[in-house]
Structure formats: structure tokens, C-alpha cells
Design an enzyme around this catalytic site. Structure first.
Site, PDB file in Angstrom:
ATOM      1  N   GLU A   1       0.879  -1.160   0.000  1.00  0.00           N
ATOM      2  CA  GLU A   1       0.000   0.000   0.000  1.00  0.00           C
ATOM      3  C   GLU A   1       0.921   1.216   0.000  1.00  0.00           C
ATOM      4  O   GLU A   1       1.797   1.320   0.872  1.00  0.00           O
ATOM      5  CB  GLU A   1      -0.878  -0.023   1.266  1.00  0.00           C
ATOM      6  CG  GLU A   1      -1.956   1.020   1.211  1.00  0.00           C
ATOM      7  CD  GLU A   1      -2.833   1.049   2.453  1.00  0.00           C
ATOM      8  OE1 GLU A   1      -2.800   0.088   3.248  1.00  0.00           O
ATOM      9  OE2 GLU A   1      -3.539   2.045   2.630  1.00  0.00           O
TER      10      GLU A   1
ATOM     11  N   ARG B   1       5.120 -12.751   9.548  1.00  0.00           N
ATOM     12  CA  ARG B   1       5.797 -11.500   9.258  1.00  0.00           C
ATOM     13  C   ARG B   1       7.117 -11.431  10.014  1.00  0.00           C
ATOM     14  O   ARG B   1       7.319 -12.120  11.014  1.00  0.00           O
ATOM     15  CB  ARG B   1       4.907 -10.305   9.581  1.00  0.00           C
ATOM     16  CG  ARG B   1       4.489 -10.163  11.021  1.00  0.00           C
ATOM     17  CD  ARG B   1       3.813  -8.817  11.273  1.00  0.00           C
ATOM     18  NE  ARG B   1       2.770  -8.490  10.314  1.00  0.00           N
ATOM     19  CZ  ARG B   1       2.757  -7.348   9.580  1.00  0.00           C
ATOM     20  NH1 ARG B   1       3.700  -6.449   9.705  1.00  0.00           N
ATOM     21  NH2 ARG B   1       1.782  -7.105   8.754  1.00  0.00           N
TER      22      ARG B   1
ATOM     23  N   LYS C   1       4.368   0.762   9.342  1.00  0.00           N
ATOM     24  CA  LYS C   1       4.490   2.027   8.633  1.00  0.00           C
ATOM     25  C   LYS C   1       3.857   3.170   9.417  1.00  0.00           C
ATOM     26  O   LYS C   1       4.354   4.287   9.420  1.00  0.00           O
ATOM     27  CB  LYS C   1       3.825   1.904   7.256  1.00  0.00           C
ATOM     28  CG  LYS C   1       4.733   1.276   6.221  1.00  0.00           C
ATOM     29  CD  LYS C   1       4.075   1.217   4.868  1.00  0.00           C
ATOM     30  CE  LYS C   1       3.058   0.096   4.823  1.00  0.00           C
ATOM     31  NZ  LYS C   1       2.508  -0.129   3.476  1.00  0.00           N
TER      32      LYS C   1
HETATM   33  P1  ATP Z   1       2.535  -2.148   7.866  1.00  0.00           P
HETATM   34  O1  ATP Z   1       1.694  -2.710   8.969  1.00  0.00           O
HETATM   35  O2  ATP Z   1       3.964  -1.976   8.209  1.00  0.00           O
HETATM   36  O3  ATP Z   1       1.947  -0.919   7.255  1.00  0.00           O
HETATM   37  P2  ATP Z   1       1.377  -3.664   5.818  1.00  0.00           P
HETATM   38  O4  ATP Z   1       1.234  -5.123   5.847  1.00  0.00           O
HETATM   39  O5  ATP Z   1       0.171  -2.848   6.041  1.00  0.00           O
HETATM   40  O6  ATP Z   1       2.546  -3.277   6.773  1.00  0.00           O
HETATM   41  P3  ATP Z   1       1.573  -3.445   3.019  1.00  0.00           P
HETATM   42  O7  ATP Z   1       2.059  -2.323   2.212  1.00  0.00           O
HETATM   43  O8  ATP Z   1       0.147  -3.763   2.986  1.00  0.00           O
HETATM   44  O9  ATP Z   1       2.027  -3.171   4.487  1.00  0.00           O
HETATM   45  O10 ATP Z   1       2.433  -4.738   2.730  1.00  0.00           O
HETATM   46  C1  ATP Z   1       2.826  -5.207   1.469  1.00  0.00           C
HETATM   47  C2  ATP Z   1       3.248  -6.651   1.599  1.00  0.00           C
HETATM   48  O11 ATP Z   1       4.324  -6.785   2.512  1.00  0.00           O
HETATM   49  C3  ATP Z   1       2.103  -7.482   2.137  1.00  0.00           C
HETATM   50  O12 ATP Z   1       2.010  -8.674   1.391  1.00  0.00           O
HETATM   51  C4  ATP Z   1       2.492  -7.726   3.566  1.00  0.00           C
HETATM   52  O13 ATP Z   1       1.953  -8.930   4.030  1.00  0.00           O
HETATM   53  C5  ATP Z   1       4.012  -7.739   3.500  1.00  0.00           C
HETATM   54  N1  ATP Z   1       4.580  -7.340   4.789  1.00  0.00           N
HETATM   55  C6  ATP Z   1       4.313  -6.230   5.493  1.00  0.00           C
HETATM   56  N2  ATP Z   1       4.984  -6.225   6.663  1.00  0.00           N
HETATM   57  C7  ATP Z   1       5.705  -7.367   6.696  1.00  0.00           C
HETATM   58  C8  ATP Z   1       6.608  -7.945   7.636  1.00  0.00           C
HETATM   59  N3  ATP Z   1       6.904  -7.355   8.793  1.00  0.00           N
HETATM   60  N4  ATP Z   1       7.163  -9.141   7.326  1.00  0.00           N
HETATM   61  C9  ATP Z   1       6.881  -9.737   6.159  1.00  0.00           C
HETATM   62  N5  ATP Z   1       6.048  -9.257   5.241  1.00  0.00           N
HETATM   63  C10 ATP Z   1       5.455  -8.086   5.486  1.00  0.00           C
HETATM   64 MG    MG Z   2      -1.534  -2.932   4.790  1.00  0.00          MG
END
Ligand code: ATP
Ligand code: MG
Length: 558
Positions: A38, A262, A272
């Protein structure tokens, strides 16, 4: 990154097993994965794990990976983030098959939604969100399906179009899927598919005032792109039945979702939203502050793509969450930098040494670029009558086993000569101002026939040729292992001493030519990388990592 023999011998992780089975059984001829960030912030090292996994699978099994921006929330998304994400993925060493945006599917998703309405599987609900939440009940009690669920297909189509046309205000109506109000899985209790939000979107501008929810965008986007293996993190396990339900009812390409744990890393945070707070509240200078766990932060600090790939490889892919030790990441970068970094001498805290029996003004000596890489060759260094050594390398009354410089004691100057300390000159306040030493002419490195054996070797720079540089030394950003799991605000646990600046250190002159991508080991001090704030007349180096794991030792002590 090429697979080494050792990698190939390693047993498959569970997602590789799934992929191999799907290929061997003929279910798929080739695989297609996607990385779906995102664009609401910069990527962090957790995303790097997901990138290495998704792109790594496609690379290994000859498939393709799309970069898809999951941009269905107009309020938090920005083009700046899109650009940074692309830069980070490329820097990590991956190239996507297609650059795609969920927002490009808004028209198609709208059509999918109408399709479900026509099938009697979606309805417009006029209730406010609190009421919808109340009617959903809780996991042990079934929810209540309200009268709006009985609206006719025609009425639903009309209202949904009116929602799209901007007839209603934010929150006045939603579109819901008619799934199962009694399901123990709350995600299946007539989930919201669309909400009204009068907000400009970073790509579609004001074309839309209804936006699809994650559950009605992600799986459908996967399906449109014919993603075979849609890999996400564990918190999406309860969403999987809904993911499958939408695809089944829409009768579209059957993408499948798989979940892995994760990455969580000690002494930092991985969200983020929280990282944005650190930036906005100026606890760090920017998203790419070298203390940030962002990919851009690691890049600026001097981490290499290879080290991050090695790290992703070492931590593997699990089904259960755990906390990975930051030292493992540091181990990986040390491994790589030890092989590729050029050795340089830089004195952080200078103490002047005058070599009284040295009659020349200066001479050139040769020093290896990198003892780990004989092909890297040598560089020339000025050795002269006046040099700087590190203040901490001298003691007036040393304890036993202090193999550095002390009155009457001998030490080798790296790549130059053995010197002996004859006299200490002190200032009025008792501080050491200068050391008077003598050198042993027969002890020149490379042609030493002095017969002397000394234990210590010091780094040094010639006073006349020294180049002043600024050094930035970084420590852990947080004082505790898992700041997100402590009482109170995670920001209470910020390490206030995470940045130390040495505004004037003295470097050997060859550092003046340091390139933007060059990696250095400042001998006995650590690995360093030129910072982007360097300019004409000012060189700034970031310490990427210390030579040894000082932190582990610290922890054992306490
Ligand atoms: P955040 O909570 O940090 O905003 P998010 O999952 O909302 O993370 P996205 O931009 O939606 O962030 O994530 C893009 C991809 O990266 C998704 O497939 C997500 O599952 C993966 N991802 C995000 N954080 C992690 C992590 N800590 N370890 C492994 N994969 C991750
Ligand atoms: Mg997300």
C-alpha cells in the site's frame, strides 16, 4: 542473486513445497506472484522479506512477479511513496513483470460488485457503521441480518449507482456481501465491500467517491492478474474464506492465498504507521534516516542488497511469528562488507605523534586495499614526520597486556614502521598534547629486517595530508527488544543516544575520492559509507556497522 550449491541443498520451505507440488501435478504450467504494497509509507525490512519471497519464488521457478500498488484508500496514499517503493524494490535487485495499481481496476471491481448484486449476493445497507458493528454481534453469538438485506436487485443496483454518482455523503450507505451473519468467522458476517469516501485519490483524482474495501479488492486484483500464489502475512488467515468466497461467486480465475509469518526484528518497530510517527514527530530526520528500519534507511546507512537478501535467506519462511535478533542482520552485512570493503585509515580522536629521528618530510608506503581480496591491489599512503594516532591507543601508565603505545613501549604503525614512545608532552591541565617517538628504519612493512616483534598495530594518518571528515555513529533506535510490546507508548523507549556525531575526524587522503557506492572499512573502527549530505568541502560518513558485535558483549555484562 544466483543460487549457490549450499542454497540448493537446503530443504524447501513450505511455500516452495506448495509451488513445487502445483507445478509437478500440472495444476499450473508456470507461477505468478505479486508484491502488493500500500503506498502509504516507505518500505521496511519486513517488506524486504516479502519481496525476496515473492520475487525469489518466481525467479527460482521461472515465473513472473507483478508489482501491484494496493491503493484503494485515497486518504493515506501518495505518489512520493510509489516512487520510493519502486526504487527500493529495484535496489534490492528485483525487476517486476508489470507495474500495476489496484485503482486501475476500479471500473472492473464496480462491475464485479454489480454482478454480485444481480446474483442476490450483495446489498446496500443504510445503517451507520456503529449499528452495523452492533448487529454483527460477537464471535460466540450470531449476528442479526437487518431489513436492508431484503432489498430487491433493482433497488440495490439503483442505490449502488447513486452511491457512485455522489448522491450520498460519507458513511451514509455501504455495499455489503450477503454471506453468513451466523458464521463464527466475523469476516464472513456480511462484510462491507464498498464505502463512500469523498476524497481525492492520488491517481484517479475525483473520479470516484466510493472505494472498495481490502477484501473486495485484493483477491479480485489477484484474479484479474491470474496470480497463482497470493502470499500474505498470517493476520490474513481469517480473511481467506472470504477471499475464496468472492472468487467462487464471481466465477473468476481461482487465485489462492497462502500465509507466512511476518518479520519482527529486535530493537525496532515494523509498522508504517508507527514509522510515520517517528518521522512526523522528528525523532528521526526522515524516512531514510540511517537508524530507520526502512530499506532506504539501510541503504543510506551502507547496507548492501546482497546482505539483505542473505538475511532473508537465513531467516527463512515460517508459519509462526517470532522475533529475529538484529545481530543476525548485522552478521550478514559484516560478512559481505568484509569481502568487498576497501580498507582505509581514519583517526577519530587525534593525538599528535612527532617522529624525531625521521629526517625526510614524507614518503609513500603501500597498503592492501582488502586482505580478503588479493585482486583488489594496493593503495599509496603518505607517511611523515608528524602523524596522528588515536588518543585511546596511548596510555601513560598502562595495565599489563596493553599492547598499544606507552612510554618506552613499541608498536607497529600499519603498513609503515615500528615506533617507540620516548617522551610525553602535556598541556597545563595535564592532557596529552603530543608524543615524541623514534622509528626503527629497518622495520618498514614488507621489508622488515629489524628482528623486532611487537604485538600491537595501530592505524594512523599523516598530519600534513589528513582530510577532515564528519562521522555519524549509530546505535539501536530503541532501548528495549520489543518496543511495540511494552507498556505505554512505544516512543517512550526511543534510545536518545542512537546518534553520535564526530564532527572532525582525520582520514587518509585517498578517501577524498570516495565514490557514492563505495564501501569502506575504517580499520579497527567499523564499516562506513558516504552519506548523501556530503558535498564539496564536506565529507560525511555513516557507520554501517561496527567490526564486532559490541552490543552482544554489553548485554552479557548487564
Ligand atoms: P505495515 O503494517 O507496516 O503498514 P502492511 O502489511 O500494512 O505493513 P503493506 O504495504 O500492505 O504493508 O504490505 C505489502 C506486503 O508486505 C504485504 O504482502 C504484507 O503482508 C508484506 N509485509 C508487510 N509487513 C511485513 C513484515 N513485517 N514481514 C513480512 N512481510 C510483510
Ligand atoms: Mg496494509
Amino acid at each position: 542473486m544466483e543460487l549457490t550449491k549450499k542454497d540448493e541443498e537446503k530443504s524447501l520451505h513450505f511455500i516452495e513445497e506448495i509451488v513445487e507440488n502445483d507445478l509437478n501435478s500440472g495444476k499450473y504450467q508456470s507461477i505468478r506472484t505479486r508484491f502488493p504494497p500500500e503506498p502509504n509509507g516507505y518500505l521496511h525490512i519486513g517488506h524486504a522479506k516479502s519481496i525476496c519471497l515473492n520475487f525469489g519464488l518466481a525467479k527460482r521457478y521461472g515465473g513472473k512477479t507483478n508489482l501491484r500498488f494496493d491503493d484503494t484508500n485515497p486518504v493515506t496514499e501518495e505518489t512520493e511513496y510509489v516512487e520510493s517503493i519502486k526504487e527500493d524494490v529495484r535496489w534490492l535487485g528485483f525487476e517486476w513483470a508489470n507495474e500495476l495499481y489496484a485503482s486501475d481496476y476500479f471500473e472492473q471491481l464496480f462491475a464485479f460488485a454489480k454482478d454480485l448484486i444481480k446474483k442476490g449476493l450483495a446489498y446496500v445497507d443504510d445503517n451507520p457503521s456503529e449499528e452495523i458493528a452492533r448487529q454483527k454481534g460477537n464471535p460466540t453469538e450470531p449476528g442479526i441480518r437487518n431489513e436492508f438485506a431484503d432489498r430487491s436487485v433493482e433497488e440495490n443496483l439503483r442505490l449502488f449507482k447513486e452511491m457512485k454518482d455522489g448522491k450520498y455523503g460519507d458513511g451514509e450507505k455501504v455495499l455489503r456481501a450477503k454471506v453468513d451473519m451466523a458464521s463464527p468467522n466475523m469476516h464472513l458476517r456480511d462484510p462491507i465491500m464498498y464505502r463512500i469516501k469523498h476524497a481525492a485519490h492520488h491517481r484517479t483524482g475525483n473520479n470516484w467517491c466510493i472505494y472498495p474495501m481490502y477484501d473486495f479488492a485484493h483477491g479480485q486484483s489477484d484474479s484479474i492478474e491470474q496470480i497463482t500464489h497470493s502470499i500474505c502475512t498470517l493476520e490474513f488467515i481469517p480473511h481467506r474464506p472470504l477471499y475464496d468466497w468472492f472468487i467462487e461467486k464471481l466465477e473468476i480465475f481461482p487465485s489462492k492465498q497462502y500465509e507466512f509469518a511476518r518479520l519482527n526484528l529486535t530493537y525496532t518497530i515494523m509498522s508504517k504507521r508507527k514509522l510515520l510517527q517517528l518521522v512526523n514527530e522528528k525523532h528521526v530526520s526522515a524516512w531514510d534516516d540511517p537508524r530507520m528500519p526502512t530499506i532506504s534507511g539501510f541503504r543510506r546507512r551502507g547496507y548492501t542488497p546482497e546482505s539483505i537478501q542473505m538475511f532473508a535467506d537465513k531467516i527463512g519462511v515460517q508459519k509462526r511469528e517470532n522475533l529475529i535478533d538484529f545481530s543476525l542482520l548485522e552478521f550478514c552485512i559484516r560478512e559481505h562488507l568484509n569481502r568487498v570493503a576497501k580498507r582505509r585509515m581514519v583517526v577519530f580522536d587525534p593525538l599528535k605523534v612527532v617522529i624525531t629521528n625521521y629526517t625526510e618530510e614524507f614518503e609513500l608506503v603501500q597498503s592492501e586495499e582488502n586482505p580478503e581480496d588479493p585482486g583488489a591491489g594496493h593503495r599509496s599512503l603518505f607517511f611523515g614526520r608528524e602523524i596522528y594516532i588515536e588518543r585511546e591507543d596511548f596510555m601513560e601508565n598502562p595495565p599489563k597486556k596493553f599492547f598499544r603505545l606507552a612510554p618506552g613501549q613499541k608498536v607497529r604503525l600499519k603498513s609503515a614502521y615500528i615506533i617507540k614512545c620516548d617522551e610525553v608532552i602535556k598541556g597545563v591541565d595535564g592532557t596529552f598534547e603530543e608524543l615524541r617517538c623514534s622509528y626503527i628504519p629497518e622495520s618498514r612493512s614488507g621489508s622488515d629486517h629489524s628482528g623486532l616483534k611487537v604485538q600491537g598495530t595501530l592505524h594512523w594518518v599523516s598530519v600534513k595530508h589528513a582530510v577532515p571528515v564528519e562521522l555519524r555513529l549509530y546505535d539501536r533506535l530503541f532501548k528495549v527488544e520489543d518496543p511495540s510490546n511494552e507498556d505505554g507508548d512505544f516512543k517512550d523507549y526511543i534510545n536518545q543516544e542512537s546518534l553520535q556525531i564526530i564532527s572532525k575526524a582525520y582520514a587518509e587522503p585517498s578517501l577524498k575520492e570516495a565514490g557514492k557506492e563505495e564501501r569502506f572499512q575504517f580499520m579497527r573502527k567499523g564499516y562506513f559509507f558516504l552519506d548523501k549530505e556530503s558535498g564539496p568541502g564536506k565529507m560525511v560518513f555513516n557507520r554501517t556497522v561496527t567490526l564486532k558485535d559490541a552490543w552482544a558483549k554489553e548485554q552479557k555484562k548487564s
